[in-house]
Scaffold this motif. Structure first.
Motif, PDB file in Angstrom:
ATOM      1  N   VAL A  61       0.838  -1.196   0.000  1.00 29.49           N
ATOM      2  CA  VAL A  61       0.000   0.000   0.000  1.00 29.49           C
ATOM      3  C   VAL A  61       0.874   1.247   0.000  1.00 29.49           C
ATOM      4  N   LEU A  62       1.882   1.244   0.861  1.00 27.81           N
ATOM      5  CA  LEU A  62       2.765   2.408   0.974  1.00 27.81           C
ATOM      6  C   LEU A  62       3.592   2.602  -0.293  1.00 27.81           C
ATOM      7  N   TYR A  63       4.015   1.499  -0.916  1.00 26.24           N
ATOM      8  CA  TYR A  63       4.772   1.601  -2.163  1.00 26.24           C
ATOM      9  C   TYR A  63       3.913   2.188  -3.274  1.00 26.24           C
ATOM     10  N   TYR A  64       2.687   1.722  -3.409  1.00 21.08           N
ATOM     11  CA  TYR A  64       1.791   2.261  -4.434  1.00 21.08           C
ATOM     12  C   TYR A  64       1.538   3.749  -4.177  1.00 21.08           C
ATOM     13  N   PHE A  65       1.295   4.101  -2.911  1.00 20.73           N
ATOM     14  CA  PHE A  65       1.036   5.499  -2.580  1.00 20.73           C
ATOM     15  C   PHE A  65       2.252   6.361  -2.901  1.00 20.73           C
ATOM     16  N   GLU A  66       3.408   5.922  -2.485  1.00 21.94           N
ATOM     17  CA  GLU A  66       4.632   6.694  -2.735  1.00 21.94           C
ATOM     18  C   GLU A  66       4.860   6.887  -4.232  1.00 21.94           C
ATOM     19  N   THR A  67       4.632   5.819  -5.001  1.00 23.32           N
ATOM     20  CA  THR A  67       4.843   5.886  -6.450  1.00 23.32           C
ATOM     21  C   THR A  67       3.871   6.856  -7.105  1.00 23.32           C
ATOM     22  N   LEU A  68       2.582   6.685  -6.869  1.00 25.94           N
ATOM     23  CA  LEU A  68       1.580   7.518  -7.524  1.00 25.94           C
ATOM     24  C   LEU A  68       1.621   8.956  -7.013  1.00 25.94           C
ATOM     25  N   ASN A  69       1.887   9.139  -5.731  1.00 20.97           N
ATOM     26  CA  ASN A  69       1.961  10.490  -5.180  1.00 20.97           C
ATOM     27  C   ASN A  69       3.156  11.246  -5.733  1.00 20.97           C
ATOM     28  N   SER A  70       4.296  10.572  -5.882  1.00 20.15           N
ATOM     29  CA  SER A  70       5.491  11.238  -6.409  1.00 20.15           C
ATOM     30  C   SER A  70       5.298  11.668  -7.852  1.00 20.15           C
ATOM     31  N   LEU A  71       4.413  10.977  -8.573  1.00 17.47           N
ATOM     32  CA  LEU A  71       4.120  11.328  -9.959  1.00 17.47           C
ATOM     33  C   LEU A  71       2.941  12.283 -10.070  1.00 17.47           C
ATOM     34  N   GLU A  72       2.406  12.672  -8.875  1.00 15.04           N
ATOM     35  CA  GLU A  72       1.243  13.558  -8.799  1.00 15.04           C
ATOM     36  C   GLU A  72       0.041  12.974  -9.528  1.00 15.04           C
ATOM     37  N   ILE A  73      -0.099  11.662  -9.423  1.00 14.53           N
ATOM     38  CA  ILE A  73      -1.275  10.987  -9.967  1.00 14.53           C
ATOM     39  C   ILE A  73      -2.251  10.796  -8.818  1.00 14.53           C
ATOM     40  N   ARG A  74      -3.236  11.661  -8.741  1.00 12.53           N
ATOM     41  CA  ARG A  74      -4.178  11.634  -7.632  1.00 12.53           C
ATOM     42  C   ARG A  74      -5.268  10.597  -7.859  1.00 12.53           C
ATOM     43  N   ASN A  75      -5.734  10.526  -9.088  1.00 16.32           N
ATOM     44  CA  ASN A  75      -6.759   9.543  -9.427  1.00 16.32           C
ATOM     45  C   ASN A  75      -6.377   8.911 -10.750  1.00 16.32           C
ATOM     46  N   SER A  76      -6.332   7.614 -10.796  1.00 12.88           N
ATOM     47  CA  SER A  76      -5.993   6.923 -12.032  1.00 12.88           C
ATOM     48  C   SER A  76      -7.218   6.144 -12.493  1.00 12.88           C
ATOM     49  N   TYR A  77      -7.799   6.589 -13.587  1.00 12.12           N
ATOM     50  CA  TYR A  77      -9.019   5.979 -14.094  1.00 12.12           C
ATOM     51  C   TYR A  77      -8.812   4.496 -14.383  1.00 12.12           C
ATOM     52  N   ILE A  78      -7.685   4.165 -15.003  1.00 10.19           N
ATOM     53  CA  ILE A  78      -7.481   2.775 -15.411  1.00 10.19           C
ATOM     54  C   ILE A  78      -7.335   1.861 -14.201  1.00 10.19           C
TER      55      ILE A  78
END
Length: 299
Positions: free
Chosen positions: A150-167
């Motif tokens: 969970v933390l890895y996914y959050f860190e990855t998406l947050n660092s890329l500023e991806i707040r919501n990913s439709y796919i």
């Protein structure tokens, strides 16, 4: 920080196993470390205030009166932020963190919307959009190791500023079709279409291998990891009919299961459920890696 309203969040997860042992984690958002406590009802009797009162006198007491549209909160797992986060960007934090929880602890477990506590101001209770009572309990367990993903996914998406990913949300919805055979078929169809890189008619085997080699576990150093995945799928398929990589998809897409599912034994059904879980985790992990790699190539 004196002029900013700080709030605390709580997510509930239902229909899933828990190790029984509380654990602490940290997540970083906008440069601030947020401490997380993962606990259950029994253990939460011993946590500090105001969190004990919040869980027991607000969330649990209210939830026990409203069980028709929500789980029994006594059976839920609680994920609490122990220090506040800035309410100015709270939606970005809570929505992304909930998405990551759902991607790791996918259905038949359920993740609530965030309950919020703002000292001396307001308390909102968790709610369960899409919740349905289910006899099936997720085979996943919430523990310190699974929570690291969970933390890895959050860190990855947050660092890329991806707040919501439709796919990613769409992939998550597949886990809630509530029919394991249709879920498997949907996952295979997604893999075949999304990872098809050639001209002409697609085929599942090439797409599946492309997913593994391009996004899930790339490079020669991960060849053994890819071979283990292929072997697992082939072994599961062999229990039903043919140990070919695409045979489960063949059985499902061409309606053969309608003539066979009544004769499948427990071992065969277990293989089907295990393959459904494996495919979901492979697709999500591959998509996270693809999103990460695509963003890095644009830099």
């Amino acid at each position: 920080m004196e002029n900013k309203i700080m709030r605390y969040g709580c997510w509930l997860i239902d229909n899933i196993k828990f190790s029984g042992n509380d654990f602490l984690k940290k997540v970083v958002f906008e440069g601030k470390e947020i401490d997380l406590l993962i606990t259950n009802f029994q253990n939460s009797k011993h946590i500090k205030e105001p969190f004990k009162d919040w869980i027991h006198n607000k969330i649990i007491n209210h939830g026990m009166r409203d069980m028709g549209i929500s789980p029994i909160p006594l059976d839920s797992i609680f994920i609490l932020t122990l220090n506040g986060y800035d309410s100015e960007n709270s939606y970005n934090f809570t929505s992304l963190f909930k998405l990551c929880l759902k991607l790791v602890y996918y259905q038949p477990s359920f993740v609530s919307h965030t309950a919020v506590y703002i000292p001396k101001a307001v308390i909102t209770l968790p709610n369960w959009q899409g919740f349905r009572h289910s006899q099936t309990i997720s085979k996943l367990e919430i523990n310190s190791n699974t929570f690291d993903k969970v933390l890895y996914y959050f860190e990855t998406l947050n660092s890329l500023e991806i707040r919501n990913s439709y796919i990613l949300e769409e992939i998550y919805k597949i886990s809630g079709i509530d029919d394991v055979l249709l879920e498997l078929l949907s996952l295979y169809s997604f893999i075949e279409g999304f990872w098809w890189n050639k001209k002409g008619k697609s085929n599942l085997t090439d797409s599946f291998l492309a997913m593994l080699g391009q996004d899930y576990a790339t490079g020669k150093e991960n060849k053994e990891k890819r071979e283990i995945i292929k072997s697992n799928i082939q072994s599961q398929n062999g229990l039903l009919r043919n140990p070919k990589l695409d045979d489960m998809r063949h059985i499902l897409a061409h309606g053969m299961y309608k003539n066979e599912d009544n004769s499948w034994n427990n071992e065969q059904w277990n293989a089907i459920y295990e393959q459904r879980n494996l495919l979901f985790e492979l697709v999500v992990e591959s998509m996270i890696n693809r999103i990460k790699n695509s963003a890095q190539h644009r830099i």
